[in-house]
Design an enzyme around this catalytic site. Structure first.
Site, PDB file in Angstrom:
ATOM      1  N   SER A 137       3.019 -18.979   6.019  1.00 28.74           N
ATOM      2  CA  SER A 137       3.623 -19.049   7.341  1.00 28.74           C
ATOM      3  C   SER A 137       2.580 -18.718   8.412  1.00 28.74           C
ATOM      4  O   SER A 137       1.560 -19.398   8.512  1.00 28.74           O
ATOM      5  CB  SER A 137       4.835 -18.121   7.407  1.00 28.74           C
ATOM      6  OG  SER A 137       5.577 -18.310   8.592  1.00 28.74           O
TER       7      SER A 137
ATOM      8  N   ASP B 132      15.050 -21.314   8.416  1.00 31.47           N
ATOM      9  CA  ASP B 132      14.291 -22.461   7.898  1.00 31.47           C
ATOM     10  C   ASP B 132      14.187 -23.566   8.944  1.00 31.47           C
ATOM     11  O   ASP B 132      13.118 -24.154   9.150  1.00 31.47           O
ATOM     12  CB  ASP B 132      14.957 -23.036   6.645  1.00 31.47           C
ATOM     13  CG  ASP B 132      14.809 -22.146   5.416  1.00 31.47           C
ATOM     14  OD1 ASP B 132      13.969 -21.229   5.445  1.00 31.47           O
ATOM     15  OD2 ASP B 132      15.539 -22.375   4.440  1.00 31.47           O
TER      16      ASP B 132
ATOM     17  N   HIS C  80      11.545 -22.351   4.140  1.00 32.83           N
ATOM     18  CA  HIS C  80      10.363 -21.609   4.571  1.00 32.83           C
ATOM     19  C   HIS C  80      10.211 -20.350   3.715  1.00 32.83           C
ATOM     20  O   HIS C  80      10.765 -19.299   4.020  1.00 32.83           O
ATOM     21  CB  HIS C  80      10.533 -21.238   6.047  1.00 32.83           C
ATOM     22  CG  HIS C  80       9.278 -20.777   6.714  1.00 32.83           C
ATOM     23  ND1 HIS C  80       8.236 -21.626   7.011  1.00 32.83           N
ATOM     24  CD2 HIS C  80       8.894 -19.544   7.143  1.00 32.83           C
ATOM     25  CE1 HIS C  80       7.269 -20.942   7.611  1.00 32.83           C
ATOM     26  NE2 HIS C  80       7.650 -19.682   7.695  1.00 32.83           N
TER      27      HIS C  80
END
Length: 323
Positions: free
Chosen positions: A175, A268, A302
């Site tokens: 990320s 997400d 994610h």
């Protein structure tokens, strides 16, 4: 990088005819391994806390003028580090937004790297530090880029048996950390031979600069209302950090990327579609430049993909200088 500074690692090389288990004891006197402590102060870092009892996972917390609190790092050693006398390549792993230096320990990195001949360094990067020196801070210094590049990397090389060179280092992250890995790889061209981005943004300006807006919004939490790129943006700073604006800086490096294609939660949907679009843009530019890479699009949203890391770690070790 202070390559000529005497270090434990360099002194070990100078006494290569001695037992591989020899290390430096207190006061620089040669003594039998293991030393009482693996690491000391240097490069602007003062060790404020340490944990060196675990056979593999060693922990340090520092005082540094670059950060207004005491950032920490986990150093995950190979299984045979204390007995082999070998020098190892290093992987730096950067955590995501809201995470910290134990993020990858929670994700099972000890098991994922068991038996692998590589050191893994996992530092703090601020909850929303974006692996940058912010344009401004209202809460004291938060210069994460300076801390990692100018202090932590040479400190690791000085205190552990590492290859302090381009072919001895890889970097990866999840990320925000995946962005940091891509950014550091391009900005510091001679530091890392391999880069891995797990759901990390690769394009800052697309869709009206959505990632820059997100970085500014979230970084305000760490900076007391100030922002990493400033308002209005420091356009030069954005360009310096933007992976898609530095494609040639990825030539002759190993590149690994993965992003999700099926967001499920609201979080997400806030992240992964933009990440995926940015990685596709980045890959298209690499294709046009004739720069090879390995990329995956995977179902889900994610999150850090452990199964992909299993294969990636072998690719990293294959690219770097052998232990």
């Amino acid at each position: 990088m202070n390559e000529h500074r005497p270090t434990r690692r360099n002194l070990l090389k100078a006494v290569g005819g001695l037992s591989a288990a020899v290390t430096l004891g207190a006061g620089g006197v040669l003594a039998s391994a293991p030393a009482a402590h693996a690491a000391g102060d240097g490069f602007g870092l003062r060790v404020a806390e340490r944990g060196e009892n675990d056979p593999r996972m060693w922990y340090y917390r520092f005082e540094t003028a670059e950060i207004g609190w005491k950032p920490a790092v986990n150093v995950l050693l190979p299984d045979d580090y204390h007995t082999s006398g070998r020098t190892y390549p290093v992987l730096y792993m950067l955590h995501g937004g809201g995470g910290d230096f134990i993020e990858f320990d929670r994700a099972g990195i000890r098991e994922l790297t068991a038996g692998k001949p590589i050191i893994v360094v996992m530092p703090d990067g601020g909850k929303t530090g974006w692996y940058s020196n912010p344009v401004r801070s209202n809460v004291g210094p938060r210069n994460w880029e300076n801390f990692h590049i100018n202090q932590l990397i040479p400190w690791i090389d000085a205190n552990f048996r590492t290859y302090a060179e381009y072919d001895g280092r890889a970097i990866g992250g999840f990320s925000m950390g995946g962005f940091g890995a891509l950014k550091y790889t391009a900005k510091y061209y001679g530091h890392f031979a391999s880069v891995s981005s797990y759901s990390g943004p690769a394009s800052l300006r697309r869709d009206g600069g959505l990632v820059v807006h997100w970085a500014n919004l979230t970084s305000a939490l760490d900076l007391g209302g100030a922002t990493v790129y400033g308002t209005p943006w420091d356009q030069n700073r954005v360009s310096m950090d933007n992976p898609v604006e530095h494609i040639e800086s990825y030539r002759n490096k190993r590149i690994f990327m993965v992003a999700g294609t099926a967001p499920k939660t609201a979080f997400d949907w806030l992240n992964e579609p933009e990440v995926l679009a940015g990685q596709r843009e980045f890959r298209g530019l690499l294709d046009r430049a004739g720069i090879p890479y390995e990329a995956h699009e995977d179902g889900g949203g994610h999150f850090f993909r452990r199964d992909f890391f299993r294969g990636d770690i072998d690719g990293i070790i294959g690219r770097l200088r052998k232990a």
